[in-house]
Scaffold this active site. Structure first.
Site, PDB file in Angstrom:
ATOM      1  N   GLU A  85       0.802  -1.220   0.000  1.00  0.00           N
ATOM      2  CA  GLU A  85       0.000   0.000   0.000  1.00  0.00           C
ATOM      3  C   GLU A  85       0.842   1.281   0.000  1.00  0.00           C
ATOM      4  OE1 GLU A  85      -3.996  -1.815   2.137  1.00  0.00           O
ATOM      5  OE2 GLU A  85      -2.688  -0.519   3.306  1.00  0.00           O
ATOM      6  N   GLU A 106      -5.315  -8.767   0.394  1.00  0.00           N
ATOM      7  CA  GLU A 106      -5.923  -8.494   1.704  1.00  0.00           C
ATOM      8  C   GLU A 106      -7.422  -8.366   1.532  1.00  0.00           C
ATOM      9  OE1 GLU A 106      -4.560  -5.236   4.137  1.00  0.00           O
ATOM     10  OE2 GLU A 106      -2.445  -5.708   3.756  1.00  0.00           O
TER      11      GLU A 106
END
EC number: 3.2.1.21
Length: 501
Positions: free
Chosen positions: A194, A408
């Site tokens: 991220e 995720e």
């Protein structure tokens, strides 16, 4: 009660609940055979959130070790000094995964556990720990997926070189050591988790370490929200591309591995069918996932960013374009939720410029008074399964259908729930079942997905929320650190049985 009755209406699996009672673990018709041969199911964590042992065995401090010490930054002023102590309990956690029929484990490697000062002298204790973890995973038949960076920059690099604001090559030393040391066993690498969150939350509103922003956008002592997020993102993209280039040149042929990057992707749905709202949703997608995947696939930033950010947006040189373009063997998509987007109908230029301000959109969590979906504990997380399908098909259609993993996906409960409440997590079971139905739909419709990772294996230190948010499929009692598989863990065990027809 509705969820309980819904589960009861389906066939019973014969598994035992954490309380010892037989419970229904309906998988919605899903099992291993629902997915392509070789499709992997895993769980995920990050070093800072689960390892603990932050000040021992030679590990140096990270920017998060400094950040959590600032009063009021973390819920209840919690720290990750112990968290769930995977550093000492890794065998127990790997055994849990094996018992749950999990195929793969996505973990991150603490940079400051390998290089306490960010570069220079290697900490042999840190290397030994990851060797033990990797070897035990393989011994138990679990495939390691190693992430090189998950928010936790060594503090020494922040203090000496302004961290990610500096175009310095110290990431080169880290990835060289990791590829050389672990690459004989690790075949799946991710450079950054991220990077958008790193740039936006660390440098636009400053709510994540290192806590930099303009005065107009947060409580920061230093920073520039108009420029720093874009500088940091640019440096992360270049560091990623350089790591992939070096791996391909020096290691890939011999080690037979692959390298990717992990990108968060909230799906943004237009609030209405108006052109203005459709444009707002597309701006959001470009500033969100497009900020990173567009240059990695096409060698340049999205036109949206170029037209809005203009001279504040760094430029790639011709040589950098060659290095960046095509610099993934696969991409990980972290997908949790979906929002409605609308045009704010603001025509004037804002006084203060910043990354989020540049989007020029309005976030909406309901339409005509109806919430977009049931909310989890975190105020940002709504259960919107159809958004996962749209996000994956967007990558498939817009970016050439790269090899993907869903890296995720999960939801949280409050941190203060009791053990009994935590174990009977029927809402999480429904969340996972509904999202996996949409993931299968994307696979069936052509998305090149090769794996799925639930977030998270364990309840753990959840950044700003500290221990007030539980994402795990395994409940952790923070007093004695005992692990208790939740109903969702047993649901995965049922889903992933290997003897199903």
């Amino acid at each position: 009660m509705f969820l309980f009755l819904l589960l009861l209406s389906a066939s019973r699996s014969g598994e035992e609940s954490p309380s010892g009672d037989a419970v229904p673990l309906a998988t919605g018709g899903l099992n291993r055979k629902s997915f392509p041969e070789g499709f992997l199911f895993g769980t995920a964590t990050s070093a800072y959130q689960v390892e603990g042992e932050t000040h021992q065995d030679g590990r140096g401090p990270s920017i998060w070790d400094a950040f959590v010490k600032i009063p009021g930054k973390i819920a209840n002023n919690a720290t990750a000094e112990i968290t769930v102590d995977q550093y000492h309990r890794y065998k127990e956690d790997v055994d849990l995964m094996q018992n749950l029929n999990i195929d793969a484990y996505r973990f991150s490697i603490s940079w400051s556990r390998i290089f306490p000062e960010g570069s220079g002298k290697i900490n042999s204790n840190g290397v030994a720990y990851y060797n033990r973890l990797i070897d035990y995973l393989i011994e138990k038949g679990i495939t390691p997926y190693a992430n090189l960076y998950h928010y936790d920059l060594p503090l020494a690099l922040e203090q000496k070189y302004q961290g990610l604001l500096s175009k310095q090559g110290r990431f080169c030393g880290l990835r060289r050591v990791l590829f050389q040391t672990f690459g004989d066993r690790v075949k799946n690498w991710m450079t950054f988790n991220e990077p958008r969150v790193v740039a936006a939350l660390g440098y636009d509103n400053g709510i994540f370490a290192p806590g930099r922003c303009s005065e107009a956008f947060g409580n920061c002592t230093d920073g520039n929200s108009a420029t720093e997020p874009y500088i940091v993102a640019h440096h992360l993209i270049l560091a990623h591309a350089a790591a992939v280039q070096r791996y391909r040149q020096n290691y890939q042929e011999k080690q037979k591995g692959r390298v990717g990057i992990l990108l968060d992707f909230v799906w943004f749905e237009p609030l209405t069918s108006s052109q203005a709202d459709n444009d707002a949703a597309q701006r959001a997608r470009d500033f969100h996932v497009g900020w990173f995947i567009h240059p990695i696939v096409y060698g340049e930033y999205p036109n949206t960013l170029q037209n809005i950010v203009k001279e504040r947006l760094p430029k790639f040189t011709e040589e950098e374009v060659k290095m960046v373009k095509g610099s993934i063997d696969f991409v990980g998509i972290n997908q949790y939720t979906t929002y409605f987007m609308s045009d704010p109908k603001i025509s004037t230029t804002p006084k203060d410029l910043g990354y989020q301000q540049d989007w020029n959109v309005t976030f909406n969590f309901a339409k005509n008074g109806t919430p977009i979906g049931p909310r989890a504990h975190s105020e940002w997380l709504y259960n919107v399964p159809w958004g996962m399908y749209k996000a994956l098909m967007y990558i498939e259609e817009r970016y050439g259908n790269p090899t993907m993993i869903l890296s995720e996906n999960g939801m949280d409960d409050p941190g203060n729930i009791t053990l009994t409440q935590g174990l009977n997590d029927t809402t999480r079971v429904k969340y996972y079942r509904d999202y996996l139905v949409q993931l299968k739909k994307a696979v069936d419709d052509g998305a090149n997905l090769t794996g799925y990772f639930a977030w998270s294996l364990l309840d753990n230190f959840e950044w700003l929320s500290g221990y007030t948010s539980r994402f795990g499929i395994v409940y952790v009692d923070y007093k004695d650190l005992k692990r208790y598989p939740k109903m969702s863990a047993l649901w995965f065990k049922q889903l992933l049985k290997r003897d199903q027809k």
